[in-house]
Write a protein that holds these residues in place. Structure first.
Motif, PDB file in Angstrom:
ATOM      1  N   ALA A  82       0.812  -1.220   0.000  1.00 41.66           N
ATOM      2  CA  ALA A  82       0.000   0.000   0.000  1.00 41.66           C
ATOM      3  C   ALA A  82       0.844   1.268   0.000  1.00 41.66           C
ATOM      4  O   ALA A  82       0.405   2.305  -0.479  1.00 41.66           O
ATOM      5  N   ASN A  83       2.062   1.210   0.511  1.00 41.39           N
ATOM      6  CA  ASN A  83       2.907   2.402   0.604  1.00 41.39           C
ATOM      7  C   ASN A  83       3.928   2.502  -0.523  1.00 41.39           C
ATOM      8  O   ASN A  83       4.864   3.287  -0.440  1.00 41.39           O
ATOM      9  N   ALA A  84       3.760   1.690  -1.573  1.00 41.70           N
ATOM     10  CA  ALA A  84       4.689   1.713  -2.699  1.00 41.70           C
ATOM     11  C   ALA A  84       3.928   2.035  -3.983  1.00 41.70           C
ATOM     12  O   ALA A  84       2.713   1.889  -4.042  1.00 41.70           O
ATOM     13  N   PHE A  85       4.648   2.470  -5.000  1.00 43.99           N
ATOM     14  CA  PHE A  85       4.066   2.670  -6.323  1.00 43.99           C
ATOM     15  C   PHE A  85       4.122   1.330  -7.043  1.00 43.99           C
ATOM     16  O   PHE A  85       5.188   0.745  -7.216  1.00 43.99           O
ATOM     17  N   ASN A  86       2.976   0.815  -7.427  1.00 42.67           N
ATOM     18  CA  ASN A  86       2.872  -0.492  -8.069  1.00 42.67           C
ATOM     19  C   ASN A  86       2.040  -0.385  -9.334  1.00 42.67           C
ATOM     20  O   ASN A  86       1.088   0.390  -9.377  1.00 42.67           O
ATOM     21  N   ILE A 110       3.942  -7.781 -10.888  1.00 43.41           N
ATOM     22  CA  ILE A 110       3.715  -6.391 -10.521  1.00 43.41           C
ATOM     23  C   ILE A 110       5.058  -5.671 -10.464  1.00 43.41           C
ATOM     24  O   ILE A 110       5.995  -6.156  -9.818  1.00 43.41           O
ATOM     25  N   MET A 111       5.149  -4.530 -11.113  1.00 45.20           N
ATOM     26  CA  MET A 111       6.321  -3.673 -10.954  1.00 45.20           C
ATOM     27  C   MET A 111       6.067  -2.837  -9.705  1.00 45.20           C
ATOM     28  O   MET A 111       4.949  -2.349  -9.503  1.00 45.20           O
ATOM     29  N   SER A 112       7.103  -2.684  -8.874  1.00 41.76           N
ATOM     30  CA  SER A 112       6.921  -2.017  -7.583  1.00 41.76           C
ATOM     31  C   SER A 112       8.129  -1.165  -7.237  1.00 41.76           C
ATOM     32  O   SER A 112       9.267  -1.556  -7.511  1.00 41.76           O
ATOM     33  N   SER A 113       7.864  -0.027  -6.614  1.00 50.63           N
ATOM     34  CA  SER A 113       8.970   0.791  -6.107  1.00 50.63           C
ATOM     35  C   SER A 113       9.579   0.145  -4.864  1.00 50.63           C
ATOM     36  O   SER A 113      10.656   0.529  -4.427  1.00 50.63           O
ATOM     37  N   GLY A 114       8.896  -0.842  -4.308  1.00 48.69           N
ATOM     38  CA  GLY A 114       9.439  -1.624  -3.196  1.00 48.69           C
ATOM     39  C   GLY A 114      10.409  -2.676  -3.714  1.00 48.69           C
ATOM     40  O   GLY A 114      10.668  -2.775  -4.910  1.00 48.69           O
ATOM     41  N   ARG A 115      10.908  -3.487  -2.820  1.00 49.99           N
ATOM     42  CA  ARG A 115      11.905  -4.481  -3.219  1.00 49.99           C
ATOM     43  C   ARG A 115      11.277  -5.637  -3.994  1.00 49.99           C
ATOM     44  O   ARG A 115      10.082  -5.903  -3.874  1.00 49.99           O
ATOM     45  N   SER A 116      12.100  -6.332  -4.753  1.00 54.14           N
ATOM     46  CA  SER A 116      11.651  -7.514  -5.486  1.00 54.14           C
ATOM     47  C   SER A 116      11.395  -8.644  -4.504  1.00 54.14           C
ATOM     48  O   SER A 116      12.156  -8.833  -3.554  1.00 54.14           O
ATOM     49  N   ASN A 117      10.326  -9.377  -4.749  1.00 56.35           N
ATOM     50  CA  ASN A 117       9.969 -10.473  -3.854  1.00 56.35           C
ATOM     51  C   ASN A 117       8.837 -11.263  -4.504  1.00 56.35           C
ATOM     52  O   ASN A 117       8.025 -10.699  -5.231  1.00 56.35           O
ATOM     53  N   THR A 118       8.791 -12.554  -4.234  1.00 55.93           N
ATOM     54  CA  THR A 118       7.668 -13.372  -4.668  1.00 55.93           C
ATOM     55  C   THR A 118       6.943 -13.838  -3.418  1.00 55.93           C
ATOM     56  O   THR A 118       7.545 -14.425  -2.521  1.00 55.93           O
ATOM     57  N   ILE A 119       5.648 -13.552  -3.365  1.00 53.23           N
ATOM     58  CA  ILE A 119       4.820 -13.900  -2.215  1.00 53.23           C
ATOM     59  C   ILE A 119       3.941 -15.086  -2.589  1.00 53.23           C
ATOM     60  O   ILE A 119       3.185 -15.019  -3.558  1.00 53.23           O
ATOM     61  N   SER A 120       4.050 -16.145  -1.823  1.00 52.74           N
ATOM     62  CA  SER A 120       3.181 -17.301  -2.031  1.00 52.74           C
ATOM     63  C   SER A 120       1.859 -17.070  -1.310  1.00 52.74           C
ATOM     64  O   SER A 120       1.839 -16.741  -0.132  1.00 52.74           O
ATOM     65  N   CYS A 121       0.791 -17.222  -2.051  1.00 47.79           N
ATOM     66  CA  CYS A 121      -0.552 -17.072  -1.489  1.00 47.79           C
ATOM     67  C   CYS A 121      -1.275 -18.417  -1.495  1.00 47.79           C
ATOM     68  O   CYS A 121      -2.484 -18.503  -1.757  1.00 47.79           O
ATOM     69  N   GLY A 122      -0.516 -19.469  -1.239  1.00 49.78           N
ATOM     70  CA  GLY A 122      -1.081 -20.805  -1.128  1.00 49.78           C
ATOM     71  C   GLY A 122      -1.853 -21.226  -2.368  1.00 49.78           C
ATOM     72  O   GLY A 122      -1.400 -21.040  -3.485  1.00 49.78           O
ATOM     73  N   ARG A 123      -3.031 -21.751  -2.168  1.00 52.49           N
ATOM     74  CA  ARG A 123      -3.839 -22.285  -3.281  1.00 52.49           C
ATOM     75  C   ARG A 123      -4.308 -21.214  -4.251  1.00 52.49           C
ATOM     76  O   ARG A 123      -4.774 -21.512  -5.339  1.00 52.49           O
ATOM     77  N   TRP A 124      -4.170 -19.934  -3.869  1.00 53.73           N
ATOM     78  CA  TRP A 124      -4.591 -18.850  -4.757  1.00 53.73           C
ATOM     79  C   TRP A 124      -3.519 -18.496  -5.775  1.00 53.73           C
ATOM     80  O   TRP A 124      -3.816 -17.901  -6.785  1.00 53.73           O
ATOM     81  N   GLY A 125      -2.269 -18.811  -5.494  1.00 53.23           N
ATOM     82  CA  GLY A 125      -1.198 -18.536  -6.447  1.00 53.23           C
ATOM     83  C   GLY A 125      -0.061 -17.728  -5.850  1.00 53.23           C
ATOM     84  O   GLY A 125       0.185 -17.766  -4.646  1.00 53.23           O
TER      85      GLY A 125
END
Length: 182
Positions: A82-86, A110-125
């Motif tokens: 929420a606090n980054a440009f995405n 998603i391109m983000s002004s925050g750091r690069s990261n991959t977030i696992s959201c379980g069965r949602w992807g």
């Protein structure tokens, strides 16, 4: 009243198809009298009883209230950063435009002004955030707001530029169609 029952009643009253996603801070506000440890125990119980489902660290969904529109990962991305440009770009933007024919299901980029990261959201992807130095001022003419996702979306030319900058494989891109649409 027991905390699990109180939380269930609060969610039944306030969760609907437009508001079914909750950050930890939202749930903290709903249960202000609980300590942090007690809140975590309550949330684990709520997940076990299927009152809530844990999407990823700090984000929960009331599945009974959510719409199955396939946009959950985008809404989670908005809450997480929420606090980054995405903005939606790379393979996600190109796939939606038909320039890439294949994209792993349940994966958003998603391109983000925050750091690069991959977030696992379980069965949602998965949500892949790729760092960019682009500012809203630099790309203002090359993004548009997607009200369904609640995020900015890159134009095809910006998404292609992001693909090159991020050193992504370009072999799945239909060059003729991309040139036609730019």
């Amino acid at each position: 009243m027991q905390p699990i029952k109180r939380l269930t009643e609060i969610l039944e009253q306030h969760a609907d198809s437009e508001h079914s996603l909750f950050a930890l801070s939202d749930l903290r506000a709903a249960m202000p009298d609980l300590s942090d440890a007690a809140l975590h125990v309550l949330l684990n119980r709520a997940v076990g009883k299927k009152v809530l489902a844990r999407v990823c660290r700090g984000i929960y969904v009331r599945e009974q209230a959510m719409t199955n529109d396939g946009l959950l990962l985008f809404h989670v991305a908005v809450r997480l950063r929420a606090n980054a440009f995405n903005y939606i770009s790379l393979e996600s933007a190109l796939s939606d435009a038909g320039v890439i024919s294949q994209l792993p299901q349940q994966w958003v980029t998603i391109m983000s002004s925050g750091r690069s990261n991959t977030i696992s959201c379980g069965r949602w992807g998965n949500i892949e955030f790729v760092h960019t130095r682009n500012t809203p001022q630099k790309v203002a003419e090359r993004v548009s707001y997607d009200t369904r996702c609640g995020m900015w979306r890159a134009t095809i030319d910006l998404a292609l530029q992001d693909m090159r900058r991020a050193r992504r494989p370009m072999d799945l891109i239909n060059r003729e169609l991309a040139d036609e649409l730019i």
